[in-house]
Design an enzyme around this catalytic site. Structure first.
Site, short mmCIF file in Angstrom:
data_model
loop_
_atom_site.label_atom_id
_atom_site.label_comp_id
_atom_site.label_asym_id
_atom_site.label_seq_id
_atom_site.Cartn_x
_atom_site.Cartn_y
_atom_site.Cartn_z
N LYS A 96 0.85 -1.21 0.00
CA LYS A 96 0.00 0.00 0.00
C LYS A 96 0.88 1.26 0.00
O LYS A 96 0.59 2.23 -0.69
CB LYS A 96 -0.92 0.01 1.23
CG LYS A 96 -2.06 -1.00 1.16
CD LYS A 96 -3.27 -0.36 0.57
CE LYS A 96 -4.49 -1.19 0.34
NZ LYS A 96 -4.59 -2.54 0.78
N LYS B 40 -4.66 -11.82 -14.98
CA LYS B 40 -5.60 -12.14 -13.90
C LYS B 40 -6.66 -11.02 -13.79
O LYS B 40 -6.31 -9.84 -13.83
CB LYS B 40 -4.83 -12.23 -12.58
CG LYS B 40 -5.72 -12.45 -11.39
CD LYS B 40 -4.95 -12.36 -10.07
CE LYS B 40 -5.91 -12.61 -8.94
NZ LYS B 40 -5.97 -11.74 -7.86
N LYS C 247 -9.59 -5.79 -9.92
CA LYS C 247 -10.01 -4.39 -10.03
C LYS C 247 -8.82 -3.46 -10.23
O LYS C 247 -8.95 -2.42 -10.85
CB LYS C 247 -10.90 -3.96 -8.86
CG LYS C 247 -10.29 -4.08 -7.49
CD LYS C 247 -11.29 -3.60 -6.44
CE LYS C 247 -10.74 -3.76 -5.02
NZ LYS C 247 -10.68 -5.18 -4.56
#
Ligand code: ADP
Ligand code: TRP
Length: 319
Positions: A110, A189, A192
């Site tokens: 992140k 793959k 989102k």
């Protein structure tokens, strides 16, 4: 055996989520005691829009109910409806070494993606451990990316037990290796993050456009083609029966069968499976009172499961 899983309400669910996670949960609800919660506290680590969070939370509940979650067999609840998880997260925090969290890949990932370094994001795995331990879960179905968080959960359970006595069960991660990676419209793959998803309940016109736009090689219609590894065929395998899949494979190999034909068959197979789900979802959406009742009932059952654990924990820590 108690199975528990949490789903973050962030982004619309897609075909990859259905075949990679949801479907196996619906199978598990026939076998054990199934708990599923919508991790809205966790979503706040990256989403800062109250209306959007509320909407996304409702969307996940509707999607799961429409596709097969049976509220009579499974306990579905909003994480925030069991506020005791925050309390337990604090007790666990007091035993959590900083280094353990510093090593977590998802936090580092992140940071690498430019998210703010907040305490919430850093402490994410502690809250996740609380979600799991408070329900005395035996098995936690998760994607591979969550494996480390399950290790942290076991580690914290052990630390707590060492300090205060045997209170928590050590849960196991359940990472089915047999689940195929669902390809997205570009062949990578489906995810989102890659903007290559096909949503479970996108408008039919949008689904059609995406299916017809799946990337293929430039073989002509006449040329015979090898189906294995082709995204259209791999997706068709998920929706169609073995016999239908066999027919598509021989059509590809015989030639005079173009990608356009296969895409149309894939689209039809999607509709066969999902049209009844869509109808169910529309009916549920028109009846927000029932949805709220299901979530409240789930919360009551979840809190009842958490109560004896919290009682032992509070007493053990000295409160
Ligand atoms: P995304 O990659 O879109 O962010 P998540 O990481 O939120 O999806 O995935 C939620 C669940 O769905 C996980 O259990 C994950 O393993 C499963 N899943 C997501 N995408 C796929 C895929 N393309 N193939 C198989 N399973 C998937
Ligand atoms: N971190 C999980 C994910 O992003 C969601 C989650 C939160 C979870 N708490 C959990 C999953 C507890 C399983 C058990 O997918």
């Amino acid at each position: 055996m108690r199975v528990l899983t949490g789903i973050q309400p962030s982004g619309k669910l897609h075909w990859g989520n259905y075949f990679g996670a949801m479907k196996s949960m619906f199978d598990l609800q026939e076998k054990g005691e199934n708990f599923m919660f919508i991790a809205n506290y966790h979503a706040m680590t990256t989403l800062r829009d109250g209306a959007a969070l509320r909407e996304a939370t409702k969307d996940v509940a509707l999607d799961y109910l429409a596709c097969g979650l049976d509220p009579a067999k499974s306990v579905m609840y909003r994480q925030s409806d069991v506020p005791e998880v925050q309390e337990l997260a604090w007790y666990l925090s007091c035993l959590t070494p900083m280094g353990l969290l510093e090593r977590c890949h998802s936090y580092k990932d992140k940071m690498a993606h430019g998210f703010d370094a907040t305490h919430g994001l850093f402490a994410y795995p502690v809250l996740m451990a609380a979600d799991i331990l408070i329900m005395n879960a035996d098995l936690v179905p998760v994607g591979k990316d969550q494996k480390q968080h399950l290790e942290v959960t076991r580690d914290l359970a052990q630390k707590f037990n060492n300090a205060y006595g045997e209170i928590f069960k050590l849960p196991d991660a359940y990472i089915p290796e047999t689940v195929a990676t669902v390809p997205g419209t570009d062949g990578q793959k489906m995810s989102k993050s890659y903007h290559n998803t096909i949503g479970l309940f996108e408008a039919p016109g949008a689904v059609k456009k995406k299916v017809m736009g799946i990337v293929t090689d430039s073989k002509t219609m006449e040329e015979p083609k090898e189906p294995e590894g082709n995204s259209i065929y791999e997706l068709y395998k998920l929706f169609a029966s073995a016999e239908e899949v066999g027919t598509m494979a021989s059509n590809f190999r015989a030639g005079n069968y173009g990608y356009g034909h296969a895409k149309k068959e894939l689209l039809a197979a999607y509709h066969r499976l999902f049209d009844p789900f869509r109808e169910k979802r529309e009916a549920l959406e028109k009846d927000p009172g029932s949805l709220e009742d299901i979530l409240r009932d789930g919360a009551a059952r979840a809190r009842a499961a958490a109560a004896p654990v919290m009682e032992k924990v509070r007493s053990a820590v000295g409160l």
